[in-house]
Motif scaffolding. Structure first.
Motif, PDB file in Angstrom:
ATOM      1  N   ALA B 149       0.726  -1.192  -0.145  1.00 42.67           N
ATOM      2  CA  ALA B 149       0.052  -0.128  -0.121  1.00 42.67           C
ATOM      3  C   ALA B 149       0.907   1.292   0.028  1.00 42.67           C
ATOM      4  O   ALA B 149       0.708   2.291   0.895  1.00 42.67           O
ATOM      5  CB  ALA B 149      -1.006   0.071   1.276  1.00 42.67           C
ATOM      6  N   LEU B 150       1.851   1.240  -0.813  1.00 47.38           N
ATOM      7  CA  LEU B 150       2.724   2.405  -1.036  1.00 47.38           C
ATOM      8  C   LEU B 150       2.005   3.310  -2.086  1.00 47.38           C
ATOM      9  O   LEU B 150       1.517   2.983  -3.033  1.00 47.38           O
ATOM     10  CB  LEU B 150       3.897   2.106  -1.246  1.00 47.38           C
ATOM     11  N   LEU B 151       2.073   4.620  -1.666  1.00 46.10           N
ATOM     12  CA  LEU B 151       1.473   5.583  -2.632  1.00 46.10           C
ATOM     13  C   LEU B 151       2.344   5.302  -3.859  1.00 46.10           C
ATOM     14  O   LEU B 151       3.654   5.064  -3.908  1.00 46.10           O
ATOM     15  CB  LEU B 151       1.620   6.956  -2.293  1.00 46.10           C
ATOM     16  N   PRO B 152       1.709   5.442  -5.186  1.00 45.21           N
ATOM     17  CA  PRO B 152       0.682   5.836  -5.703  1.00 45.21           C
ATOM     18  C   PRO B 152      -0.685   4.431  -5.882  1.00 45.21           C
ATOM     19  O   PRO B 152      -1.410   4.549  -6.481  1.00 45.21           O
ATOM     20  CB  PRO B 152       0.579   6.442  -6.692  1.00 45.21           C
ATOM     21  N   VAL B 153      -0.016   3.457  -5.431  1.00 40.55           N
ATOM     22  CA  VAL B 153      -0.729   2.233  -5.673  1.00 40.55           C
ATOM     23  C   VAL B 153      -1.265   1.690  -4.259  1.00 40.55           C
ATOM     24  O   VAL B 153      -1.757   0.336  -4.099  1.00 40.55           O
ATOM     25  CB  VAL B 153       0.122   0.997  -6.179  1.00 40.55           C
ATOM     26  N   HIS B 154      -1.800   2.598  -3.546  1.00 37.22           N
ATOM     27  CA  HIS B 154      -2.546   2.175  -2.294  1.00 37.22           C
ATOM     28  C   HIS B 154      -4.088   2.171  -2.319  1.00 37.22           C
ATOM     29  O   HIS B 154      -4.659   1.998  -1.385  1.00 37.22           O
ATOM     30  CB  HIS B 154      -2.008   3.358  -1.134  1.00 37.22           C
ATOM     31  N   GLY B 155      -4.445   2.264  -3.432  1.00 37.95           N
ATOM     32  CA  GLY B 155      -5.973   2.469  -3.578  1.00 37.95           C
ATOM     33  C   GLY B 155      -7.052   1.690  -3.137  1.00 37.95           C
ATOM     34  O   GLY B 155      -8.086   1.865  -2.855  1.00 37.95           O
ATOM     35  N   TRP B 156      -6.553   0.381  -3.097  1.00 38.37           N
ATOM     36  CA  TRP B 156      -7.488  -0.758  -2.976  1.00 38.37           C
ATOM     37  C   TRP B 156      -7.675  -0.531  -0.982  1.00 38.37           C
ATOM     38  O   TRP B 156      -8.765  -0.890  -0.747  1.00 38.37           O
ATOM     39  CB  TRP B 156      -6.954  -1.806  -2.950  1.00 38.37           C
ATOM     40  N   VAL B 157      -6.656  -0.124  -0.441  1.00 41.06           N
ATOM     41  CA  VAL B 157      -6.664  -0.196   0.943  1.00 41.06           C
ATOM     42  C   VAL B 157      -8.148   0.753   1.529  1.00 41.06           C
ATOM     43  O   VAL B 157      -8.885   0.109   2.231  1.00 41.06           O
ATOM     44  CB  VAL B 157      -5.527   0.173   1.747  1.00 41.06           C
ATOM     45  N   PRO B 158      -8.106   2.028   1.222  1.00 36.38           N
ATOM     46  CA  PRO B 158      -9.357   2.656   1.688  1.00 36.38           C
ATOM     47  C   PRO B 158     -10.650   2.372   1.229  1.00 36.38           C
ATOM     48  O   PRO B 158     -11.711   2.711   1.884  1.00 36.38           O
ATOM     49  CB  PRO B 158      -9.036   4.161   1.499  1.00 36.38           C
ATOM     50  N   GLN B 159     -10.817   1.330   0.218  1.00 35.28           N
ATOM     51  CA  GLN B 159     -12.007   0.902  -0.198  1.00 35.28           C
ATOM     52  C   GLN B 159     -12.307  -0.367   0.370  1.00 35.28           C
ATOM     53  O   GLN B 159     -13.327  -0.770   0.840  1.00 35.28           O
ATOM     54  CB  GLN B 159     -11.756   0.720  -1.790  1.00 35.28           C
ATOM     55  N   ALA B 160     -11.494  -1.219   0.450  1.00 42.78           N
ATOM     56  CA  ALA B 160     -11.567  -2.663   0.850  1.00 42.78           C
ATOM     57  C   ALA B 160     -11.563  -2.751   2.375  1.00 42.78           C
ATOM     58  O   ALA B 160     -12.488  -3.472   2.901  1.00 42.78           O
ATOM     59  CB  ALA B 160     -10.306  -3.445   0.167  1.00 42.78           C
ATOM     60  N   HIS B 161     -10.857  -2.169   3.249  1.00 40.67           N
ATOM     61  CA  HIS B 161     -10.830  -2.204   4.694  1.00 40.67           C
ATOM     62  C   HIS B 161     -11.992  -1.784   5.281  1.00 40.67           C
ATOM     63  O   HIS B 161     -12.536  -2.496   5.997  1.00 40.67           O
ATOM     64  CB  HIS B 161      -9.646  -1.233   5.231  1.00 40.67           C
ATOM     65  N   PRO B 162     -12.690  -0.638   5.069  1.00 43.11           N
ATOM     66  CA  PRO B 162     -13.940  -0.239   5.481  1.00 43.11           C
ATOM     67  C   PRO B 162     -15.127  -1.088   5.151  1.00 43.11           C
ATOM     68  O   PRO B 162     -16.121  -1.296   6.035  1.00 43.11           O
ATOM     69  CB  PRO B 162     -14.153   1.153   5.194  1.00 43.11           C
ATOM     70  N   ILE B 163     -15.144  -1.855   3.984  1.00 41.84           N
ATOM     71  CA  ILE B 163     -16.162  -2.548   3.452  1.00 41.84           C
ATOM     72  C   ILE B 163     -16.358  -3.872   4.070  1.00 41.84           C
ATOM     73  O   ILE B 163     -17.289  -4.624   4.096  1.00 41.84           O
ATOM     74  CB  ILE B 163     -16.278  -2.304   1.969  1.00 41.84           C
ATOM     75  N   ALA B 164     -15.052  -4.410   4.244  1.00 40.53           N
ATOM     76  CA  ALA B 164     -15.202  -5.900   4.733  1.00 40.53           C
ATOM     77  C   ALA B 164     -15.588  -6.037   6.178  1.00 40.53           C
ATOM     78  O   ALA B 164     -15.835  -4.951   6.945  1.00 40.53           O
ATOM     79  CB  ALA B 164     -13.704  -6.314   4.846  1.00 40.53           C
ATOM     80  N   PRO B 165     -16.110  -7.241   6.688  1.00 41.34           N
ATOM     81  CA  PRO B 165     -16.465  -7.364   8.005  1.00 41.34           C
ATOM     82  C   PRO B 165     -15.295  -7.160   8.815  1.00 41.34           C
ATOM     83  O   PRO B 165     -14.244  -7.360   8.320  1.00 41.34           O
ATOM     84  CB  PRO B 165     -16.962  -8.789   7.986  1.00 41.34           C
TER      85      PRO B 165
END
Lengths: 482, 408
Positions: B149-165
């Motif tokens: 999750a280094l910039l600029p390829v971090h984009g999945w983290v703020p999407q996937a983390h909050p949505i998962a259980p």
């Protein structure tokens, strides 16, 4: 083992020498005094922070205070006995957290407590950087950062801003702990750094200059306060300046003596003001007067502590100040600033004692006059905290004391005549709607115009005059020292 | 200790290896999995994939050569996908697609890198150093940085983390991101890296920018996700200094961060489940309703900021000491800035929860012991790993042993 070795993680080492004993004994003695005071001195209807007790929480104000104060004393002892910088830092940070809770217990202390927390956090990070740099072999920059980190805790001049806010908003016994004991951990750190041979020579002069400026500036700011606790808090800035002047000038013995004097005297004064607030529900000087009749013990002890802080020659406490003063001899300009600071201290304490205990009596509102039962215990607390001052000595430096006392009296009387008009220039209230709404930076909400206006007015009324005063004092100190 | 698992063709074999680095990683995974197991049952697919991901994470930890590492690593990426989209809302599916796009791009780069490296040096075991072309290393590092999750390829983290259980968020933050950093450490172990100034710059930017974004984010789990990006960039930052002590700090930070952030995500899940709180601005008085949960949250927050003597401080100290020794002033400044930012995005939560009045009064609703114990355990681990850092067999000792093996 020097307390300035960097240390290694997970290993706590401790050390004992005469300096640690000195700091530890004052911590313990003043701690006991504050605790005895708090047994009664926290339960009154308006003893500072009691309004919050109604908001819930088991144990009430006193329980919460004792619960925070005891580990605080432990953490102070940890800092003082630490055998390496890592151990010291651990206790230092714990102390910063506990201090937040101490301050937060006061009425309306939210802003002051938050400010305290962030200042301490940043100070802690600077200290950590300093420790790491020293450990990495960069002794020079490391020492600078160490001094800055400790200076934040001590209330050294450019980073003192949190101190008057926090010390005046905290409940009285907490203020006594903060001013009497906690800021001494910062002084302890600075003392250790400056007595270390690896520290660059230049830093002695820096601490000396900042201390001298703080001594004068704090005294002047204290003189114009109308709130007794705020006055004492600014006086702490001033006294820390005196101590740092001594450390920077190499008067180490005298500085340590003065640490003891200030810790004890300031604890007594804060507790005395707390006792007054307990009975009268206010710490505003305008609402007090003539209390020597109803609170004779408090009055006598305040007078005693005040005289000690002024450097009254029959007390051992005067020896410390005298040594600091002697270290300045030969530098007339520094002596002049120091004289101003000493006279200022006299004026501050005269003002406090005169306006609270002398003058026409203002009888308290009968409704708030509930808590005289605590009198004996609160007085006992005051007496215990004053014990370190009880040490007669041969009169030394009598002419200097008379001179500062005279100058201080003149200063106080001058203030009484013209002082309430500070700042000298009245800033008219700004017409509304004059501010230009700046475009908000992307992602941030726009600042409401009213808030902006308030900020600008506050700057013009309070911050700018004080900045100007600070600037003048600094300029004076730097120029005269050259 | 090594064992050959399976030989696909000569020169290409699956290979397991047990060394300090792998053992530490696997042990972290094992304990964190234990913490996330309790909680409501979520169906057979969830349970099966949770167990499978655990095995695959152990596989990553114990892989003995690059091929094995990448195999387990990619399988883990795929096994995690159904867990992330578990709720199957439109939002979750979108986040899942984004997640796949990112990790598959990373996978492509890793595969390419693997090909280049294998052509040049044959089977890359983690026991011996090899000479490989710089292109291969760069491709591999770039591939790993997607998961890290280094910039600029971090984009999945703020999407996937909050949505998962919540348990899955805890695992994603604690270990999934860490597999990327772990892969980087494995690379450094056997290959002489090219000058790492770019990695320093990228991770420094990540620490600072992600931290700033976290302070501006109101959604609690998203704020924690940004915090993960910021905090886990400490590891590549520590790697890029090329100092043995800093590297040890980076390795131990993986473990320490896993428990702290895992615990924080579990707390966030409990807040959502029992009080329906998703946003920081709605957390007023939450601590009065759930004192134990918020107590753990507070402690874990202090740990993450690096208040001694908690475990977050230990990793910060060790990394910082290494950086100071190597004379890397800029990374050191970034490290401390990251700590300040952590305070800026975590302390307001704590202050609001304890001191602000609640929007509505209510009874205390601390969760029942089975779900409360894991967060308390995470808090306890934070204390124990902090105070007992110097004990033999504790993460710091293992990490130092691992870093010694790597050199630097």
């Amino acid at each position: 083992m020097s307390p300035l070795t960097p240390g290694s993680v997970g290993r706590f080492t401790f050390t004992v020498d005469s300096v640690t004993i000195h700091f530890a004994s004052l911590t313990v003695l003043i701690g006991i005094g504050v605790f005895v005071f708090a047994l009664r001195g926290m339960s009154g209807p308006s003893g500072g922070g009691t309004a919050r007790a109604a908001g819930g929480g088991r144990g009430g104000t006193r329980g919460r205070f004792l619960l925070t104060a005891l580990p605080t004393l432990g953490a102070v002892l940890g800092v003082v006995f630490a055998g390496d910088l890592l151990t010291l830092f651990v206790f230092f940070e714990i102390l910063a957290l506990l201090g937040f809770f101490l301050v937060r217990q006061g009425d309306g202390a939210r802003g002051a407590a938050i400010r305290y927390f962030w200042t301490m956090l940043v100070g802690g990070l600077v200290l950590l950087a300093g420790i790491l740099l020293r450990g990495g072999g960069a002794s020079g920059p490391g020492s600078v950062l160490l001094l800055l980190g400790f200076g934040v805790k001590a209330g050294m001049l450019p980073v003192h801003g949190w101190l008057p806010a926090a010390h005046s908003k905290a409940p009285a016994p907490a203020s006594a702990l903060l001013s009497g004991v906690m800021i001494k951990t910062g002084i302890y750190g600075i003392f250790r750094v400056l007595t270390d041979p690896a520290t660059p020579e230049m830093l002695h002069a820096t601490v000396f200059t900042l201390g001298l400026a703080g001594a004068a500036y704090g005294a002047l700011r204290a003189l114009v306060q109308s709130d007794a606790k705020r006055l004492l808090a600014w006086s702490s800035v001033s006294q820390v300046g005196v101590i740092l002047t001594g450390i920077g000038a190499g008067a180490w013995e005298g500085s340590l003596q003065h640490v003891m004097t200030h810790a004890s005297a300031k604890a007594v004064l804060f507790l005395a003001v707390g006792a007054v607030a307990l009975r009268h529900g206010t710490v505003q000087l305008a609402g007090l007067g003539g209390l020597w009749r109803t609170m004779p013990v408090t009055f006598a002890l305040s007078l005693f502590a005040g005289l000690a802080l002024m450097g009254f020659p029959l007390l051992r406490a005067s020896a410390g100040k005298a040594e600091i003063h002697h270290a300045l001899e030969g530098v007339p300009s520094a002596e002049a600033v120091f004289f101003l600071a000493s006279a200022g201290t006299v004026a501050i304490l005269l003002k406090l004692i005169a306006e609270v205990f002398l003058g026409p009596a203002r009888d308290p509102d009968p409704a708030t006059r509930a808590s005289e039962i605590g009198g004996a215990l609160t007085a006992l607390g005051l007496i215990i905290a004053a014990l370190p001052l009880l040490h007669p000595a041969l009169p030394t430096d009598m002419p200097y004391f008379v001179a500062t006392f005279g100058a201080g009296t003149v200063l106080y009387l001058t203030w009484r005549r013209w002082g309430p008009a500070w700042p000298p220039v009245r800033i008219p209230s700004l017409p509304s709607g004059w501010t230009v709404p700046l475009p908000a930076p992307p992602g941030l909400p726009a600042l409401p115009e009213a808030r902006l206006q308030r900020a600008v007015e506050r700057y013009a009324r309070e911050i700018a005059p004080n900045l100007a005063l600070l600037f003048v004092v600094l300029l004076a100190v730097v120029f005269v020292l050259r | 200790m090594e064992s050959i698992l399976f030989e696909i063709v000569p020169e290409l074999r699956l290979h397991l290896r047990f060394d300090a680095l792998g053992v530490l990683f696997s042990a972290t995974a094992g304990i964190l999995w234990l913490l996330v197991l309790p909680g409501p049952r979520r169906g057979r697919r969830y349970e099966a994939l949770l167990a499978l991901s655990f095995v695959l994470t152990l596989g990553v930890g114990t892989a003995g050569n690059l091929l094995t590492l990448l195999m387990f690593y990619e399988l883990l990426s795929l096994a995690a996908w159904p867990l992330i989209i578990h709720d199957e809302t439109a939002e979750a599916l979108a986040a899942g697609r984004r997640y796949l796009a990112y990790v598959l791009t990373g996978a492509a780069m890793l595969l390419l890198g693997l090909a280049v490296v294998t052509l040049a040096a044959g089977d890359v075991g983690f026991g011996t150093r090899v000479e490989v072309p710089a292109l291969g290393i760069v491709l591999l590092l770039a591939g790993f940085s997607v998961k890290a999750a280094l910039l600029p390829v971090h984009g999945w983290v703020p999407q996937a983390h909050p949505i998962a259980p919540a348990p899955i968020s805890a695992l994603l933050s604690g270990l999934m991101v860490a597999t990327g950093s772990f892969g980087m450490i494995r690379l450094i172990q056997v290959m002489d890296p090219p000058p790492l100034a770019i990695l320093t710059g990228v991770s420094a930017l990540t620490v600072v920018l992600a931290g700033v974004v976290a302070t501006r984010t109101d959604h609690l789990k998203r704020r924690l996700a940004w915090s993960t990006i910021s905090q886990m960039a400490y590891v590549p930052l520590a790697i890029s200094v090329l100092d043995r002590e800093a590297l040890a700090g980076g390795i131990v930070h993986i473990t320490h961060h896993a428990f702290m952030k895992g615990g924080l995500f579990l707390c966030a899940g409990l807040l959502l489940h029992h009080l329906g709180i998703r946003h920081v601005s709605r957390m007023g008085g939450a601590a009065r309703r759930m004192p134990w949960t918020m107590g753990a949250f507070t402690l874990l927050s202090l740990g993450l900021i690096g208040i001694p003597p908690l475990s977050g401080f230990v990793s910060k100290w060790v990394i910082g000491a290494g950086m100071a020794q190597a004379g890397a002033w800029i990374p050191l400044t970034v490290l401390l800035t990251g700590a300040l930012l952590a305070a800026l995005y975590l302390m307001p939560i704590v202050h609001t929860a304890w001191f602000d009045p609640p929007p509505s009064e209510g009874p205390q609703v601390d969760p029942p012991p089975p779900t409360l114990i894991p967060v308390l355990a995470a808090a306890a681990i934070t204390i124990v790993l902090g105070i007992g850092a110097a004990l033999p067999g504790f993460p710091l000792a293992l990490a130092r042993a691992a870093a010694r093996g790597i050199g630097g």
